[in-house]
Design a protein around this motif. Structure first.
Motif, mmCIF file in Angstrom:
data_model
loop_
_atom_site.group_PDB
_atom_site.id
_atom_site.type_symbol
_atom_site.label_atom_id
_atom_site.label_comp_id
_atom_site.label_asym_id
_atom_site.label_seq_id
_atom_site.Cartn_x
_atom_site.Cartn_y
_atom_site.Cartn_z
ATOM 1 N N PHE A 196 0.797 -1.231 0.000
ATOM 2 C CA PHE A 196 0.000 0.000 0.000
ATOM 3 C C PHE A 196 0.832 1.284 0.000
ATOM 4 O O PHE A 196 0.303 2.339 -0.357
ATOM 5 N N GLY A 197 2.077 1.235 0.439
ATOM 6 C CA GLY A 197 2.886 2.436 0.482
ATOM 7 C C GLY A 197 2.371 3.438 1.493
ATOM 8 O O GLY A 197 1.771 3.087 2.512
ATOM 9 N N ALA A 198 2.583 4.718 1.213
ATOM 10 C CA ALA A 198 2.208 5.787 2.131
ATOM 11 C C ALA A 198 0.801 6.309 1.884
ATOM 12 O O ALA A 198 0.310 7.149 2.650
ATOM 13 N N ARG A 199 0.167 5.842 0.824
ATOM 14 C CA ARG A 199 -1.210 6.280 0.534
ATOM 15 C C ARG A 199 -2.012 5.096 0.017
ATOM 16 O O ARG A 199 -1.491 4.227 -0.695
ATOM 17 N N TYR A 200 -3.290 5.080 0.394
ATOM 18 C CA TYR A 200 -4.223 4.117 -0.172
ATOM 19 C C TYR A 200 -5.460 4.898 -0.584
ATOM 20 O O TYR A 200 -6.170 5.435 0.283
ATOM 21 N N GLN A 201 -5.678 5.010 -1.871
ATOM 22 C CA GLN A 201 -6.757 5.845 -2.386
ATOM 23 C C GLN A 201 -6.641 7.253 -1.779
ATOM 24 O O GLN A 201 -5.644 7.919 -1.975
ATOM 25 N N ASP A 202 -7.634 7.703 -1.012
ATOM 26 C CA ASP A 202 -7.587 9.057 -0.455
ATOM 27 C C ASP A 202 -6.954 9.133 0.927
ATOM 28 O O ASP A 202 -6.910 10.206 1.533
ATOM 29 N N SER A 203 -6.469 8.015 1.435
ATOM 30 C CA SER A 203 -5.968 7.977 2.807
ATOM 31 C C SER A 203 -4.448 7.993 2.852
ATOM 32 O O SER A 203 -3.776 7.398 2.006
ATOM 33 N N SER A 204 -3.905 8.668 3.875
ATOM 34 C CA SER A 204 -2.470 8.602 4.159
ATOM 35 C C SER A 204 -2.233 7.479 5.167
ATOM 36 O O SER A 204 -3.035 7.276 6.077
ATOM 37 N N LEU A 205 -1.152 6.753 4.980
ATOM 38 C CA LEU A 205 -0.831 5.636 5.856
ATOM 39 C C LEU A 205 0.498 5.871 6.544
ATOM 40 O O LEU A 205 1.502 6.190 5.907
ATOM 41 N N SER A 206 0.491 5.710 7.878
ATOM 42 C CA SER A 206 1.711 5.685 8.668
ATOM 43 C C SER A 206 1.818 4.295 9.281
ATOM 44 O O SER A 206 0.807 3.631 9.519
ATOM 45 N N TYR A 207 3.039 3.864 9.547
ATOM 46 C CA TYR A 207 3.248 2.508 10.049
ATOM 47 C C TYR A 207 4.014 2.511 11.363
ATOM 48 O O TYR A 207 4.924 3.318 11.570
ATOM 49 N N SER A 208 3.607 1.586 12.222
ATOM 50 C CA SER A 208 4.327 1.337 13.468
ATOM 51 C C SER A 208 4.878 -0.080 13.361
ATOM 52 O O SER A 208 4.135 -1.056 13.489
ATOM 53 N N HIS A 209 6.185 -0.190 13.091
ATOM 54 C CA HIS A 209 6.784 -1.481 12.736
ATOM 55 C C HIS A 209 7.290 -2.206 13.983
ATOM 56 O O HIS A 209 8.470 -2.141 14.323
ATOM 57 N N GLU A 210 6.399 -2.919 14.658
ATOM 58 C CA GLU A 210 6.774 -3.604 15.893
ATOM 59 C C GLU A 210 7.750 -4.747 15.635
ATOM 60 O O GLU A 210 8.678 -4.963 16.403
#
Length: 234
Positions: free
Chosen positions: A61-75
């Motif tokens: 998905f990268g940093a965006r999915y359609q109209d949404s921004s995505l941030s990740y917490s890589h546990e």
């Protein structure tokens, strides 16, 4: 926040090479259903925690999915494995606002509506959490929480329902006296959510309501197969 860090042991061998949130239900990865539902309600800043095979989710998905921004917490990358639900939420707190939605990335609830009205009601209530409960499935017949006459969540009730994983939270739930982990969880402390919730329920700080739409905890290959055999209405 979408919870996507679990190992999915009961889904093996399907999860040996694929994280459970990327398994497909009715033509979409499981995690896409809450992503799209949140965006439909106007909630487009999403945080996803990862652990098992977690690199596959940002690769997809990268940093965006359609109209949404995505941030990740890589546990998994940072601590070698998942931090459980409360530990994972506390780890992600710096990425979240004062109030935030949480939903599991392996729960199928295509009819659920994430609305600003729900957030406004929660804000006005002053409570620390608001839970959506569902009728008890065969794998959890005893349920988790009851609902009082004024909408308070109850630990002890004649009739209990199953926690759907869908909830609104305030950051105060993840601080003393309910949680001793420092915001950001720099030490990678593993902690379950249930003890925090039950303590806050006892303090009268949690409300609940029923969600009666389609819902499934996609926890086994049989449940996944059953969902994929069903046809969604046009």
């Amino acid at each position: 926040m979408i919870l996507a860090a679990g190992r999915g042991e009961r889904m093996r061998p399907l999860t040996d090479a694929t994280p459970k949130p990327l398994l497909e239900v009715q033509g979409k990865a499981l995690i896409q259903w809450p992503m799209q539902a949140l965006a439909s309600g106007g909630f487009t800043e999403l945080v996803v925690n990862t652990a098992w095979l977690g690199e596959q989710i940002p690769e997809r998905f990268g940093a965006r999915y359609q109209d949404s921004s995505l941030s990740y917490s890589h546990e998994g990358r940072d601590f070698g494995g998942a931090l459980e639900t409360a530990g994972g939420i506390v780890r992600a707190l710096p990425l979240l606002g004062e109030m935030f939605w949480v939903v599991a990335g392996d729960v199928f609830a295509p009819d659920f509506l994430f609305t600003q009205q729900a957030v406004d009601r929660f804000a006005a209530s002053g409570r620390l959490a608001h839970l959506w409960l569902v009728p008890n499935p065969a794998h959890n017949l005893k349920g988790d929480f009851g609902i009082g006459s004024v909408g308070a969540a109850l630990n002890d009730a004649a009739q209990k329902y199953t926690f759907s994983t869908i909830a609104l939270y305030r950051t105060e739930l993840f601080a003393p006296p309910y949680c001793a982990i420092a915001p950001g969880n720099a030490q990678g402390v593993k902690a379950a959510l249930a003890p925090l919730l039950r303590a806050a329920v006892d303090a009268g700080c949690v409300s609940a309501e029923m969600y009666m739409g389609q819902w499934a905890d996609v926890g086994t290959p049989d449940r996944l197969r059953e969902l994929n055999e069903k046809k969604r209405p046009a």
